[in-house]
Design a protein around this motif. Structure first.
Motif, PDB file in Angstrom:
ATOM      1  N   THR A  24       0.806  -1.219   0.000  1.00 22.19           N
ATOM      2  CA  THR A  24       0.000   0.000   0.000  1.00 22.19           C
ATOM      3  C   THR A  24       0.838   1.268   0.000  1.00 22.19           C
ATOM      4  N   GLY A  25       2.095   1.182   0.423  1.00 17.58           N
ATOM      5  CA  GLY A  25       2.941   2.372   0.422  1.00 17.58           C
ATOM      6  C   GLY A  25       2.353   3.471   1.284  1.00 17.58           C
ATOM      7  N   ASP A  26       2.230   4.666   0.714  1.00 15.18           N
ATOM      8  CA  ASP A  26       1.681   5.810   1.449  1.00 15.18           C
ATOM      9  C   ASP A  26       0.169   5.927   1.295  1.00 15.18           C
ATOM     10  N   ASN A  27      -0.485   4.819   0.956  1.00 17.21           N
ATOM     11  CA  ASN A  27      -1.927   4.825   0.681  1.00 17.21           C
ATOM     12  C   ASN A  27      -2.691   3.959   1.679  1.00 17.21           C
ATOM     13  N   GLU A  28      -3.953   4.335   1.919  1.00 17.32           N
ATOM     14  CA  GLU A  28      -4.876   3.405   2.559  1.00 17.32           C
ATOM     15  C   GLU A  28      -5.606   2.659   1.449  1.00 17.32           C
ATOM     16  N   CYS A  29      -6.116   1.468   1.773  1.00 15.84           N
ATOM     17  CA  CYS A  29      -6.558   0.547   0.729  1.00 15.84           C
ATOM     18  C   CYS A  29      -7.785  -0.221   1.202  1.00 15.84           C
ATOM     19  N   ALA A  30      -8.698  -0.512   0.282  1.00 15.08           N
ATOM     20  CA  ALA A  30      -9.843  -1.364   0.568  1.00 15.08           C
ATOM     21  C   ALA A  30      -9.953  -2.427  -0.517  1.00 15.08           C
ATOM     22  N   ILE A  31     -10.138  -3.673  -0.092  1.00 19.21           N
ATOM     23  CA  ILE A  31     -10.340  -4.810  -0.986  1.00 19.21           C
ATOM     24  C   ILE A  31     -11.786  -5.249  -0.850  1.00 19.21           C
ATOM     25  N   VAL A  32     -12.501  -5.363  -1.958  1.00 10.81           N
ATOM     26  CA  VAL A  32     -13.896  -5.813  -1.956  1.00 10.81           C
ATOM     27  C   VAL A  32     -13.970  -7.125  -2.727  1.00 10.81           C
ATOM     28  N   LEU A  33     -14.520  -8.147  -2.079  1.00  8.45           N
ATOM     29  CA  LEU A  33     -14.691  -9.431  -2.740  1.00  8.45           C
ATOM     30  C   LEU A  33     -15.998  -9.413  -3.520  1.00  8.45           C
ATOM     31  N   LEU A  34     -15.878  -9.467  -4.831  1.00  7.73           N
ATOM     32  CA  LEU A  34     -17.047  -9.446  -5.706  1.00  7.73           C
ATOM     33  C   LEU A  34     -17.653 -10.834  -5.838  1.00  7.73           C
ATOM     34  N   GLY A  35     -16.814 -11.850  -5.814  1.00  7.60           N
ATOM     35  CA  GLY A  35     -17.277 -13.224  -5.871  1.00  7.60           C
ATOM     36  C   GLY A  35     -16.165 -14.177  -5.512  1.00  7.60           C
ATOM     37  N   GLY A  36     -16.491 -15.194  -4.707  1.00  5.98           N
ATOM     38  CA  GLY A  36     -15.498 -16.192  -4.346  1.00  5.98           C
ATOM     39  C   GLY A  36     -14.933 -16.007  -2.952  1.00  5.98           C
ATOM     40  N   PRO A  51     -21.013 -16.102  -4.529  1.00  8.78           N
ATOM     41  CA  PRO A  51     -20.393 -16.478  -5.810  1.00  8.78           C
ATOM     42  C   PRO A  51     -20.276 -15.291  -6.769  1.00  8.78           C
ATOM     43  N   THR A  52     -21.297 -14.401  -6.752  1.00  8.55           N
ATOM     44  CA  THR A  52     -21.289 -13.202  -7.585  1.00  8.55           C
ATOM     45  C   THR A  52     -21.911 -12.065  -6.780  1.00  8.55           C
ATOM     46  N   VAL A  53     -21.837 -10.867  -7.300  1.00  9.68           N
ATOM     47  CA  VAL A  53     -22.425  -9.726  -6.592  1.00  9.68           C
ATOM     48  C   VAL A  53     -23.938  -9.787  -6.547  1.00  9.68           C
ATOM     49  N   PHE A  54     -24.538 -10.618  -7.392  1.00 11.78           N
ATOM     50  CA  PHE A  54     -25.997 -10.727  -7.423  1.00 11.78           C
ATOM     51  C   PHE A  54     -26.526 -11.872  -6.550  1.00 11.78           C
ATOM     52  N   SER A  55     -25.645 -12.469  -5.752  1.00 10.53           N
ATOM     53  CA  SER A  55     -26.065 -13.615  -4.942  1.00 10.53           C
ATOM     54  C   SER A  55     -25.799 -13.435  -3.456  1.00 10.53           C
ATOM     55  N   GLY A  56     -25.465 -12.234  -3.012  1.00 12.06           N
ATOM     56  CA  GLY A  56     -25.245 -12.055  -1.585  1.00 12.06           C
ATOM     57  C   GLY A  56     -24.578 -10.743  -1.243  1.00 12.06           C
ATOM     58  N   MET A  57     -24.339 -10.568   0.042  1.00 17.45           N
ATOM     59  CA  MET A  57     -23.747  -9.350   0.590  1.00 17.45           C
ATOM     60  C   MET A  57     -22.221  -9.450   0.604  1.00 17.45           C
ATOM     61  N   PRO A  58     -21.544  -8.282   0.706  1.00 18.70           N
ATOM     62  CA  PRO A  58     -20.093  -8.267   0.492  1.00 18.70           C
ATOM     63  C   PRO A  58     -19.244  -8.549   1.732  1.00 18.70           C
ATOM     64  N   TYR A  59     -18.063  -9.066   1.471  1.00 18.97           N
ATOM     65  CA  TYR A  59     -16.928  -9.027   2.387  1.00 18.97           C
ATOM     66  C   TYR A  59     -15.943  -7.996   1.840  1.00 18.97           C
ATOM     67  N   ALA A  60     -15.250  -7.311   2.747  1.00 19.89           N
ATOM     68  CA  ALA A  60     -14.227  -6.350   2.342  1.00 19.89           C
ATOM     69  C   ALA A  60     -13.168  -6.279   3.436  1.00 19.89           C
ATOM     70  N   LEU A  61     -12.009  -5.786   3.073  1.00 22.76           N
ATOM     71  CA  LEU A  61     -10.899  -5.663   4.019  1.00 22.76           C
ATOM     72  C   LEU A  61     -10.265  -4.291   3.857  1.00 22.76           C
TER      73      LEU A  61
END
Length: 290
Positions: free
Chosen positions: A49-61, A79-89
């Motif tokens: 990330t270096g000098d940045n803050e970062c967010a990862i969004v799991l779209l599927g899997g 499995p896909t964005v149309f089949s459930g709610m998100p995880y993110a980090l």
């Protein structure tokens, strides 16, 4: 990634590929960087990330993330964005990490400069507030992944679902100048914004207009699956083609960790005449995953 010569703010995904990558320099703005890609089982992607803050969004899997600030195993579910709610980090500055796919993985990552440090944290589906906004054929679902008030400096991340034949980001609004009240309340933030699109069926599309009050910017884009639309300024409503539900992932960053905006005053009268909310929403929920 390839620029559409007809529309300089539209970044087309290459046919048959999900991979998209955009730096702030390429976007000709100050903050937002973005990548979206897929990984096969066992494949990995590493980043610092270096000098940045970062967010990862799991779209599927599902994936695991090893980092210099911690480890998260077996995160993700839909499995896909149309089949459930998100995880993110969320990951802070100066974090080295590796994402390893546990099966087919589809994810997006956005980052922007920061000068403050926050602890890393995992966003799970149960943590994500859901708002059903608007009414009639301008009803949409907003999932707050990193909504305003989240423990980070600049990043705001939401995902929006627009049902077939409906509009979102409507009435049109903008956030391209920083304005505060005498008491210090933020009335409008100056934000750069990325729209990353998913369509629920092959051949589907959305239409997005981006325009300013003086019409020095006045463009229309046709966004298909895995395309990006950049919003450097101006109003930016979206329409979903009939027959196709439309998803977009929004990353925003700028003058404040806020979504304060100003509506196009030509269309604010609509809000006083909203019909009932569209009963098709929410399009995704925690219940559908049980």
């Amino acid at each position: 990634m390839r620029r559409d010569s007809r529309y300089p703010l539209l970044l087309k995904a290459e046919p048959g590929e999900v991979y998209q990558s955009l730096t702030a320099e390429e976007a000709e703005w100050s903050y937002l960087n973005f990548i979206a890609r897929t990984l096969k089982n066992g494949a990995f992607w590493s980043f610092d990330t270096g000098d940045n803050e970062c967010a990862i969004v799991l779209l599927g899997g599902i994936c695991s993330v090893q980092s210099s600030k911690g480890e998260w195993r077996h995160i993700g579910r839909r499995p896909t964005v149309f089949s459930g709610m998100p995880y993110a980090l969320y990951l802070p500055r100066h974090t080295e990490f590796t994402i390893t796919a546990k099966g087919d993985l589809d994810f997006a990552c956005g980052w922007c400069p920061a000068n403050q440090d926050f602890a890393p944290y995992l966003v799970q589906p149960v943590d994500v507030p859901v708002e059903i906004r608007g009414g009639g054929n301008a009803t949409r679902q907003i999932n707050g992944i990193l909504p305003p008030g989240s423990p980070c400096q600049r990043l705001v991340v939401v995902e929006v679902y627009t049902p077939s034949g409906s509009w979102s980001s409507y009435p049109p609004h903008k956030h391209d100048m920083h304005r505060e009240s005498d008491s210090g309340e933020i009335l409008e933030a100056d934000l750069e914004e990325i729209y990353f699109y998913k369509i629920d069926k092959p051949g589907g599309f959305a239409i997005q207009r981006v325009y300013s009050d003086d019409r020095s910017l006045n463009e229309v884009a046709v966004a298909e699956n895995n395309d990006i639309v950049l919003v450097p300024k101006g109003y930016h409503p979206v329409a979903a083609a009939p027959g196709y539900n439309v998803y977009y992932l929004n990353f925003l960053a700028g003058s404040a960790q806020s979504l304060a905006n100003r509506d196009d005053q030509s269309h604010t009268w609509l809000q006083s005449e909203w019909p009932e909310k569209d009963p098709r929403l929410p399009l995704v929920s925690l219940d559908m995953e049980k």
